[in-house]
Design a protein around this motif. Structure first.
Motif, PDB file in Angstrom:
ATOM      1  N   LEU A  44       0.858  -1.178   0.000  1.00  0.00           N
ATOM      2  CA  LEU A  44       0.000   0.000   0.000  1.00  0.00           C
ATOM      3  C   LEU A  44       0.894   1.227   0.000  1.00  0.00           C
ATOM      4  O   LEU A  44       1.852   1.286   0.771  1.00  0.00           O
ATOM      5  CB  LEU A  44      -0.886   0.005   1.250  1.00  0.00           C
ATOM      6  N   VAL A  45       0.597   2.187  -0.855  1.00  0.00           N
ATOM      7  CA  VAL A  45       1.344   3.446  -0.893  1.00  0.00           C
ATOM      8  C   VAL A  45       0.475   4.503  -0.221  1.00  0.00           C
ATOM      9  O   VAL A  45      -0.635   4.780  -0.664  1.00  0.00           O
ATOM     10  CB  VAL A  45       1.701   3.854  -2.338  1.00  0.00           C
ATOM     11  N   VAL A  46       0.999   5.058   0.864  1.00  0.00           N
ATOM     12  CA  VAL A  46       0.255   6.032   1.667  1.00  0.00           C
ATOM     13  C   VAL A  46       0.763   7.423   1.323  1.00  0.00           C
ATOM     14  O   VAL A  46       1.947   7.710   1.470  1.00  0.00           O
ATOM     15  CB  VAL A  46       0.432   5.747   3.177  1.00  0.00           C
ATOM     16  N   LEU A  47      -0.138   8.271   0.861  1.00  0.00           N
ATOM     17  CA  LEU A  47       0.191   9.645   0.464  1.00  0.00           C
ATOM     18  C   LEU A  47      -0.713  10.595   1.242  1.00  0.00           C
ATOM     19  O   LEU A  47      -1.752  11.026   0.751  1.00  0.00           O
ATOM     20  CB  LEU A  47       0.019   9.813  -1.049  1.00  0.00           C
ATOM     21  N   PRO A  48      -0.326  10.947   2.459  1.00  0.00           N
ATOM     22  CA  PRO A  48      -1.210  11.733   3.331  1.00  0.00           C
ATOM     23  C   PRO A  48      -1.145  13.236   3.070  1.00  0.00           C
ATOM     24  O   PRO A  48      -0.885  14.029   3.966  1.00  0.00           O
ATOM     25  CB  PRO A  48      -0.689  11.380   4.728  1.00  0.00           C
ATOM     26  N   TYR A  49      -1.386  13.628   1.828  1.00  0.00           N
ATOM     27  CA  TYR A  49      -1.373  15.046   1.472  1.00  0.00           C
ATOM     28  C   TYR A  49      -2.432  15.793   2.270  1.00  0.00           C
ATOM     29  O   TYR A  49      -3.520  15.284   2.485  1.00  0.00           O
ATOM     30  CB  TYR A  49      -1.710  15.223  -0.010  1.00  0.00           C
ATOM     31  N   ARG A  50      -2.131  17.002   2.644  1.00  0.00           N
ATOM     32  CA  ARG A  50      -3.158  17.835   3.288  1.00  0.00           C
ATOM     33  C   ARG A  50      -4.105  18.387   2.224  1.00  0.00           C
ATOM     34  O   ARG A  50      -5.298  18.451   2.425  1.00  0.00           O
ATOM     35  CB  ARG A  50      -2.512  18.969   4.074  1.00  0.00           C
ATOM     36  N   ASP A  51      -3.554  18.817   1.108  1.00  0.00           N
ATOM     37  CA  ASP A  51      -4.341  19.294  -0.033  1.00  0.00           C
ATOM     38  C   ASP A  51      -3.805  18.591  -1.274  1.00  0.00           C
ATOM     39  O   ASP A  51      -2.602  18.484  -1.448  1.00  0.00           O
ATOM     40  CB  ASP A  51      -4.186  20.804  -0.211  1.00  0.00           C
ATOM     41  N   MET A  52      -4.702  18.137  -2.121  1.00  0.00           N
ATOM     42  CA  MET A  52      -4.252  17.458  -3.322  1.00  0.00           C
ATOM     43  C   MET A  52      -5.160  17.782  -4.484  1.00  0.00           C
ATOM     44  O   MET A  52      -6.369  17.637  -4.385  1.00  0.00           O
ATOM     45  CB  MET A  52      -4.234  15.952  -3.110  1.00  0.00           C
ATOM     46  N   GLY A  53      -4.562  18.227  -5.565  1.00  0.00           N
ATOM     47  CA  GLY A  53      -5.298  18.432  -6.798  1.00  0.00           C
ATOM     48  C   GLY A  53      -4.894  17.414  -7.833  1.00  0.00           C
ATOM     49  O   GLY A  53      -5.654  17.056  -8.715  1.00  0.00           O
TER      50      GLY A  53
END
Length: 142
Positions: A44-53
Motif C-alpha cells: 500500500l502506498v500512503v500519500l497523506p497530502y493535506r491538499d491534493m489536486g
C-alpha cells in the motif's frame, strides 16, 4: 522523489516508523530505479497530502499495480471512480493508525492479479483530451 527533510522532521518520521518491519523510510532523493523498487515492493502506498489536486506519485503507484491511500476529496473520489475503489482508498479527516490498519487490510484483500483501470489515461486518449482543452482555452474548436 522529494527533497531532504530537516533534521527534526527526519527524526519525527523515523520515530513514527518505529521498528515496524512493514514500514520503510527513504528520506533522501531517490533515482527512478529506487522509486520503482520501493513502490513495487509496497502493499500500500500512503500519500497523506493535506491538499491534493493531482499526484504523480499516486499515478506512479497505480501504474505499478499498487493501491494508494489518499485523503478524501473531490479529486481522489473521482480518481477512485476512474480506476477502481479497490485501488484508490480514501479517508476523511486525519490519518490515524486505524485508517492505516483498515487500508492495509483492504489492500491485502484485493483479488490476486487484478489491476487498476488506467485505460482512460492511455496516450491516444490523453493526447485528444489535451488537444481539446487547448483548443477550448485558445478559442479554437475541435
Amino acid at each position: 522523489m522529494g527533497s531532504r527533510p530537516d533534521a527534526a522532521l527526519r527524526e519525527q518520521v523515523q520515530q513514527a516508523a518505529g521498528h515496524d518491519h512493514r514500514v520503510t523510510t527513504a528520506l533522501a532523493h531517490a533515482d527512478d530505479a529506487e522509486v520503482v523498487r520501493e513502490v513495487g515492493a509496497a502493499e500500500l502506498v500512503v500519500l497523506p497530502y493535506r491538499d491534493m489536486g493531482n499526484s504523480g506519485a499516486a499515478l506512479l503507484a497505480l501504474s505499478l499495480d499498487r493501491p494508494v491511500l489518499l485523503p478524501a476529496n473531490a479529486v481522489t473520489r473521482a480518481l477512485a471512480a476512474e480506476v477502481g475503489a479497490d485501488w484508490v482508498l480514501t479517508y476523511p479527516g486525519d490519518l490515524t493508525p486505524q485508517v492505516l490498519q483498515d487500508a492495509a487490510a483492504r489492500a491485502a484483500a484485493r483479488r490476486p492479479g487484478s489491476r487498476p483501470d488506467l485505460s482512460a489515461r492511455e496516450w491516444p486518449d490523453a493526447g485528444r483530451a489535451h488537444a481539446e482543452v487547448y483548443a477550448l482555452a485558445t478559442g479554437g474548436t475541435r
